[in-house]
Design a protein around this motif. Structure first.
Motif, mmCIF file in Angstrom:
data_model
loop_
_atom_site.group_PDB
_atom_site.id
_atom_site.type_symbol
_atom_site.label_atom_id
_atom_site.label_comp_id
_atom_site.label_asym_id
_atom_site.label_seq_id
_atom_site.Cartn_x
_atom_site.Cartn_y
_atom_site.Cartn_z
ATOM 1 N N VAL A 1 -7.536 27.963 140.985
ATOM 2 C CA VAL A 1 -7.925 29.016 141.918
ATOM 3 C C VAL A 1 -6.855 30.090 142.033
ATOM 4 N N SER A 2 -5.584 29.710 142.024
ATOM 5 C CA SER A 2 -4.533 30.722 142.145
ATOM 6 C C SER A 2 -4.430 31.565 140.879
ATOM 7 N N VAL A 3 -4.666 30.955 139.725
ATOM 8 C CA VAL A 3 -4.655 31.713 138.468
ATOM 9 C C VAL A 3 -5.809 32.706 138.452
ATOM 10 N N ALA A 4 -7.002 32.240 138.837
ATOM 11 C CA ALA A 4 -8.175 33.115 138.853
ATOM 12 C C ALA A 4 -7.974 34.277 139.823
ATOM 13 N N ALA A 5 -7.428 33.984 140.999
ATOM 14 C CA ALA A 5 -7.183 35.047 141.977
ATOM 15 C C ALA A 5 -6.174 36.051 141.434
ATOM 16 N N GLY A 6 -5.137 35.570 140.756
ATOM 17 C CA GLY A 6 -4.141 36.466 140.182
ATOM 18 C C GLY A 6 -4.738 37.402 139.138
ATOM 19 N N ILE A 7 -5.626 36.882 138.293
ATOM 20 C CA ILE A 7 -6.270 37.715 137.270
ATOM 21 C C ILE A 7 -7.126 38.790 137.929
ATOM 22 N N ALA A 8 -7.905 38.397 138.937
ATOM 23 C CA ALA A 8 -8.776 39.358 139.617
ATOM 24 C C ALA A 8 -7.947 40.400 140.365
ATOM 25 N N LEU A 9 -6.838 39.989 140.960
ATOM 26 C CA LEU A 9 -5.992 40.953 141.671
ATOM 27 C C LEU A 9 -5.338 41.935 140.701
ATOM 28 N N TYR A 10 -4.984 41.465 139.521
ATOM 29 C CA TYR A 10 -4.440 42.369 138.512
ATOM 30 C C TYR A 10 -5.490 43.412 138.128
ATOM 31 N N ALA A 11 -6.764 42.973 137.962
ATOM 32 C CA ALA A 11 -7.834 43.909 137.634
ATOM 33 C C ALA A 11 -8.029 44.918 138.761
#
Length: 325
Positions: A309-319
């Motif tokens: 979940v933290s990896v997925a959130a990080g990717i979306a926040l980068y986008a």
């Protein structure tokens, strides 16, 4: 006069028969017998029958869940003792709010263990009280957990209100960007999301009050100090908080593996937005997902079931950060 002899057909009892062996008519029951034969509807399940063993077990389970919820809420209102040499040093380096440092009396590792020496120096620099306790007393305080002779007392986290994040966004001069976590129970994931939110200029993180982890010392430590720079709010009802954000003009963007739009095809992050992330495995709850105006997915290799979940959130926040540039 002599009594009338009892003969067939002249009995005084209700329902007596006449001489032909047939029962005579009696006073009506008003449908009472018919109603009693009608039954009482479907038999309720065992868990709903008072006095049934299954009902008693269900009631006991409900009481235990309520007791655990009360105990969890009470523990979150109490100071937390962070234990172990590495965790304590990392927490002090990250400048996690703390009230005191505990060290076991007579611990001969103070002068030889670099981590304990660094913890003592960092605590002294911050003016934290140094409290010496006996090993038996510290064992009791730590409830038998491995403490390695050192512990850092961390006060309860001071949560913001979900609407406070809107006020912060208005004063920042940037379109609001808020992260909402639905059902995340691992404090390390919460800390990592807070760290990513701070790195990509989000205005705050919202967590639900129930069935989710709060800002524990472990979450503080994982955030690497970011929790001191970005607020974490707690919502009594996350779905209702998302509704408030929508009323204020934020688009609510859910993140799920079965989303309708690929993340790189979504163009709404340049506008005020709230990114909603569910727990790994369970994903977004039904009510929270219904509050999401769009649900995006991260394209990944088909052999990979899901992302942390933290990896997925990080990717979306980068986008989101890239869209805002």
């Amino acid at each position: 006069m002599g009594a009338e002899p009892l003969m067939a057909g002249n009995s005084q009892r209700r329902g007596r028969s006449d001489g032909a062996g047939k029962k005579r008519a009696t006073a009506g029951t008003g449908g009472k017998n018919r109603r009693s034969l009608a039954g009482r509807g479907a038999t309720p399940p065992a868990e709903a029958r008072p006095g049934h063993p299954a009902q008693r077990r269900a009631a006991a389970d409900q009481r235990q869940r309520a007791d655990r919820a009360r105990a969890r809420a009470k523990s979150e209102e109490q100071p937390e003792l962070l234990l172990g040499r590495n965790p304590v040093v990392e927490a002090l380096r990250a400048r996690i709010p703390a009230t005191s440092l505990y060290v076991v009396t007579g611990d001969n590792l103070r002068s030889t263990d670099e981590r304990i020496a660094e913890a003592l120096a960092l605590a002294a620099d911050r003016g934290l009280p140094l409290l010496e306790v006996g090993k038996a007393e510290f064992d009791r305080m730590s409830q038998g957990a491995l403490h390695q002779g050192i512990g850092l007392q961390v006060p309860p986290y001071d949560y913001a209100h979900p609407e406070d994040l809107l006020d912060l966004a208005r004063n920042s001069g940037r379109p609001p960007l808020i992260v909402a976590l639905d059902g995340v129970t691992d404090p390390r994931n919460l800390g990592a999301v807070v760290r990513s939110a701070a790195a990509f200029d989000a205005h705050g993180v919202v967590v639900p009050q129930r069935r989710a982890v709060g800002m524990t010392a472990s979450a503080w430590r994982t955030s690497a100090g970011a929790a001191a720079r970005i607020p974490v709010a707690r919502a009594v009802n996350l779905a209702r908080a998302l509704g408030t954000y929508q009323d204020e003009g934020l688009v609510t963007v859910g993140l799920a593996g079965d989303g309708d739009v690929d993340l790189h095809e979504f163009d709404g992050f340049a506008d005020p937005a709230c990114l909603v992330v569910g727990a790994e495995g369970t994903g977004l709850s039904r009510l929270v997902r219904e509050r999401c105006e769009v649900v995006v997915r991260i394209p990944i290799d088909r052999d990979t079931e899901s992302l942390n979940v933290s990896v997925a959130a990080g990717i979306a926040l980068y986008a989101a950060a890239a869209a805002r540039r």
